[in-house]
Enzyme design. Structure first.
Site, short mmCIF file in Angstrom:
data_model
loop_
_atom_site.label_atom_id
_atom_site.label_comp_id
_atom_site.label_asym_id
_atom_site.label_seq_id
_atom_site.Cartn_x
_atom_site.Cartn_y
_atom_site.Cartn_z
N HIS A 1 -38.62 -40.28 -6.69
CA HIS A 1 -38.66 -39.05 -5.87
C HIS A 1 -37.25 -38.59 -5.53
O HIS A 1 -36.29 -39.33 -5.66
CB HIS A 1 -39.43 -39.30 -4.57
CG HIS A 1 -40.91 -39.32 -4.73
ND1 HIS A 1 -41.60 -40.45 -5.05
CD2 HIS A 1 -41.84 -38.33 -4.63
CE1 HIS A 1 -42.90 -40.18 -5.14
NE2 HIS A 1 -43.07 -38.89 -4.91
N SER B 1 -40.93 -24.79 7.60
CA SER B 1 -39.58 -24.68 7.00
C SER B 1 -39.33 -25.79 5.98
O SER B 1 -38.30 -25.79 5.31
CB SER B 1 -38.50 -24.71 8.09
OG SER B 1 -38.26 -26.03 8.52
N GLY B 2 -40.27 -26.73 5.87
CA GLY B 2 -40.08 -27.87 4.97
C GLY B 2 -40.32 -27.51 3.51
O GLY B 2 -40.78 -26.41 3.18
N MET C 1 -52.24 -34.59 -3.53
CA MET C 1 -53.32 -33.60 -3.59
C MET C 1 -53.45 -32.98 -4.98
O MET C 1 -54.20 -32.03 -5.17
CB MET C 1 -53.06 -32.48 -2.58
CG MET C 1 -52.95 -32.97 -1.14
SD MET C 1 -54.43 -32.61 -0.23
CE MET C 1 -54.16 -33.58 1.24
N GLY D 1 -45.13 -27.35 9.77
CA GLY D 1 -43.87 -27.71 9.09
C GLY D 1 -43.42 -26.67 8.09
O GLY D 1 -42.97 -27.00 6.98
N ARG E 1 -41.29 -27.73 14.28
CA ARG E 1 -41.02 -28.64 15.40
C ARG E 1 -40.20 -27.93 16.48
O ARG E 1 -39.39 -27.05 16.16
CB ARG E 1 -40.27 -29.89 14.91
CG ARG E 1 -38.95 -29.57 14.34
CD ARG E 1 -38.13 -30.75 13.94
NE ARG E 1 -37.03 -30.25 13.14
CZ ARG E 1 -35.98 -29.58 13.60
NH1 ARG E 1 -35.85 -29.35 14.90
NH2 ARG E 1 -35.06 -29.12 12.78
N THR F 1 -47.43 -38.55 4.31
CA THR F 1 -47.48 -39.96 3.90
C THR F 1 -46.67 -40.81 4.88
O THR F 1 -46.05 -40.29 5.81
CB THR F 1 -46.93 -40.12 2.47
OG1 THR F 1 -45.58 -39.62 2.44
CG2 THR F 1 -47.77 -39.36 1.45
N LYS G 1 -36.60 -37.99 0.34
CA LYS G 1 -37.87 -38.64 0.72
C LYS G 1 -37.59 -39.82 1.65
O LYS G 1 -36.73 -40.65 1.37
CB LYS G 1 -38.65 -39.09 -0.52
CG LYS G 1 -40.02 -39.66 -0.15
CD LYS G 1 -40.97 -39.68 -1.34
CE LYS G 1 -42.33 -40.27 -0.98
NZ LYS G 1 -43.05 -39.50 0.04
N1 LIG Z 1 -50.07 -35.50 -0.28
C1 LIG Z 1 -49.31 -34.79 -1.12
O1 LIG Z 1 -49.79 -34.23 -2.13
C2 LIG Z 1 -47.87 -34.63 -0.80
C3 LIG Z 1 -47.37 -35.19 0.34
N2 LIG Z 1 -46.09 -34.96 0.71
C4 LIG Z 1 -45.70 -35.49 2.01
O2 LIG Z 1 -45.57 -34.41 2.92
C5 LIG Z 1 -44.63 -34.74 3.93
C6 LIG Z 1 -43.58 -33.63 4.04
O3 LIG Z 1 -42.83 -33.59 2.86
P1 LIG Z 1 -41.66 -32.50 2.67
O4 LIG Z 1 -42.21 -31.14 2.83
O5 LIG Z 1 -40.94 -32.88 1.44
O6 LIG Z 1 -40.75 -32.86 3.94
P2 LIG Z 1 -39.77 -31.88 4.75
O7 LIG Z 1 -38.90 -32.79 5.56
O8 LIG Z 1 -39.12 -30.92 3.81
O9 LIG Z 1 -40.75 -31.06 5.70
C7 LIG Z 1 -41.39 -31.58 6.83
C8 LIG Z 1 -41.40 -30.47 7.85
O10 LIG Z 1 -42.22 -30.86 8.96
C9 LIG Z 1 -41.57 -30.38 10.12
N3 LIG Z 1 -42.05 -31.07 11.32
C10 LIG Z 1 -41.76 -32.33 11.73
N4 LIG Z 1 -42.32 -32.56 12.95
C11 LIG Z 1 -43.00 -31.43 13.28
C12 LIG Z 1 -43.76 -31.02 14.41
N5 LIG Z 1 -43.95 -31.85 15.46
N6 LIG Z 1 -44.30 -29.79 14.42
C13 LIG Z 1 -44.14 -28.94 13.38
N7 LIG Z 1 -43.39 -29.26 12.28
C14 LIG Z 1 -42.84 -30.48 12.24
C15 LIG Z 1 -40.09 -30.62 9.85
O11 LIG Z 1 -39.26 -29.89 10.75
C16 LIG Z 1 -39.99 -30.16 8.41
O12 LIG Z 1 -39.74 -28.77 8.31
C17 LIG Z 1 -44.07 -36.11 3.53
O13 LIG Z 1 -44.77 -37.11 4.24
C18 LIG Z 1 -44.37 -36.19 2.04
O14 LIG Z 1 -44.46 -37.49 1.56
C19 LIG Z 1 -45.25 -34.19 -0.03
C20 LIG Z 1 -45.68 -33.63 -1.19
C21 LIG Z 1 -47.03 -33.81 -1.68
O1 LIG Z 2 -42.39 -36.71 -0.49
C1 LIG Z 2 -42.72 -36.14 -1.56
O2 LIG Z 2 -42.01 -35.29 -2.09
C2 LIG Z 2 -44.01 -36.50 -2.18
N1 LIG Z 2 -44.80 -37.25 -1.50
C3 LIG Z 2 -46.08 -37.70 -1.88
C4 LIG Z 2 -46.08 -39.20 -1.99
O3 LIG Z 2 -45.55 -39.88 -1.08
O4 LIG Z 2 -46.63 -39.73 -2.96
C5 LIG Z 2 -46.62 -36.98 -3.09
C6 LIG Z 2 -45.62 -36.55 -4.10
O5 LIG Z 2 -45.31 -37.64 -4.92
C7 LIG Z 2 -44.39 -35.92 -3.48
#
Ligand SMILES: NC(=O)C1=CN([C@@H]2O[C@H](COP(=O)(O)OP(=O)(O)OC[C@H]3O[C@@H](n4cnc5c(N)ncnc54)[C@H](O)[C@@H]3O)[C@@H](O)[C@H]2O)C=CC1
Ligand SMILES: O=C(O)C1=N[C@H](C(=O)O)C[C@H](O)C1
Length: 275
Positions: A164, A19-20, A134, A17, A44, A109, A168
């Site tokens: 958020h 570009s995300g 994380m 992912g 993707r 998530t 999101k």
């Molecule tokens: N656990 C943690 O500490 C954190 C978790 N997150 C979670 O991470 C996830 C992503 O968040 P964001 O980056 O804000 O979303 P985003 O929408 O900006 O990025 C997600 C990326 O995944 C790509 N993607 C989707 N399907 C794919 C596939 N089959 N193959 C390759 N790439 C694919 C999308 O094209 C997009 O570029 C969410 O579930 C968010 O809640 C976000 C921040 C912190």
């Molecule tokens: O989607 C986000 O941006 C984030 N997702 C994680 C969550 O669902 O708790 C972690 C963080 O809060 C940012």
């Protein structure tokens, strides 16, 4: 340029992912580390980043890595896959990382019970580190929440409030669920047993001992979480405010490195951080 030569023994990291929001942050953090090599970048199928140099697609200097949509070929090169994408993609990557015997670090998530069962199956073959957040701060807050909930009885109502950014897609956040689980554990129960569905309309009075969740979405908020313990005449509020996504990326990279000498199984950030 990405690192070669004497660095060849360093764990090779694939970021998914790319570009995300998190993907781009992960690329920066991984590429800046002298402990790992960035060996692959996934997006993707259909993304206009496919086939482009990763560094150029991010608006910077070339990195010598082409963004790919071929997960099978790319993950085969990895010692660790760092994955913040979507539930469907993460379940597919878990199987491929297991086949490659690579550590799978999952930040995604919104995973369903069915997704979690598939991830558990993949963890029979390789280490998986998964956490809804994380960052060091939130993982400390999880422990504090467990302790405070254990110390305060059911006279103290527990509510988790999170905010958020407008993009999101899941609610409550993964972090809010971690905090709710910790509060439930502190009371010797499961979150499933105590969780109150989202409130709207004539809800009736609050059920004693239940745990409620509220989600705010707007603007560019990186992530804010309050665990409120409310009693008659006083409240205790535990709070974490994230202002930079680098905290999540640094935690994920730490997990990828930590997992290198671990056997198959499911781990979380408390394991990684020794909390
Ligand atoms: N656990 C943690 O500490 C954190 C978790 N997150 C979670 O991470 C996830 C992503 O968040 P964001 O980056 O804000 O979303 P985003 O929408 O900006 O990025 C997600 C990326 O995944 C790509 N993607 C989707 N399907 C794919 C596939 N089959 N193959 C390759 N790439 C694919 C999308 O094209 C997009 O570029 C969410 O579930 C968010 O809640 C976000 C921040 C912190
Ligand atoms: O989607 C986000 O941006 C984030 N997702 C994680 C969550 O669902 O708790 C972690 C963080 O809060 C940012």
């Amino acid at each position: 340029m990405w690192k070669t030569g004497q660095d060849v023994e360093k764990p090779g990291i694939v970021v998914t992912g790319v570009s995300g929001r998190m993907g781009q942050m992960l690329v920066k953090v991984v590429n800046a580390s002298d402990q790992v090599r960035l060996v692959g970048a996934l997006e993707r199928p259909g993304s206009d980043w496919i086939g482009r140099d990763l560094g150029e697609a991010m608006g910077g200097a070339p990195l010598g890595i082409q963004v790919s949509d071929d997960a099978v070929e790319t993950i085969a090169k990895a010692q660790a896959v760092i994955d913040f994408t979507s539930p469907a993609a993460t379940v597919a990557f878990a199987e491929l990382a297991a086949q490659a015997r690579a550590v799978h670090v999952i930040g995604t998530t919104g995973l369903t019970e069915d997704d979690l069962l598939k991830i558990r199956a993949a963890a029979r073959h390789a280490p998986i580190v998964r956490a809804g957040n994380m960052s060091l701060g939130v993982n400390l807050l999880v422990g504090l929440t467990r302790r405070v909930a254990a110390a305060l009885g059911e006279d103290w109502d527990v509510e988790v409030v999170e905010a958020h950014h407008r993009m999101k897609v899941d609610a409550p956040s993964g972090t809010a669920l971690m905090l709710g689980e910790a509060a439930a554990e502190g009371r010797g129960q499961t979150l499933d047993a105590l969780r109150t569905p989202a409130r709207e309309g004539i809800t009736g009075a609050r059920e004693r001992g239940s745990i409620g969740f509220s989600a705010i979405r707007g603007g560019d908020v990186v992530g804010e979480h309050d665990v409120i313990f409310a009693a008659d005449g006083e409240r205790v509020v535990l709070r974490h405010l994230a202002s930079d996504r680098a905290i999540f990326a640094r935690g994920a990279l730490r997990a990828a490195i930590w997992g290198q000498d671990k056997g198959p199984g499911e781990y979380d950030m408390a394991d990684v951080l020794g909390l």
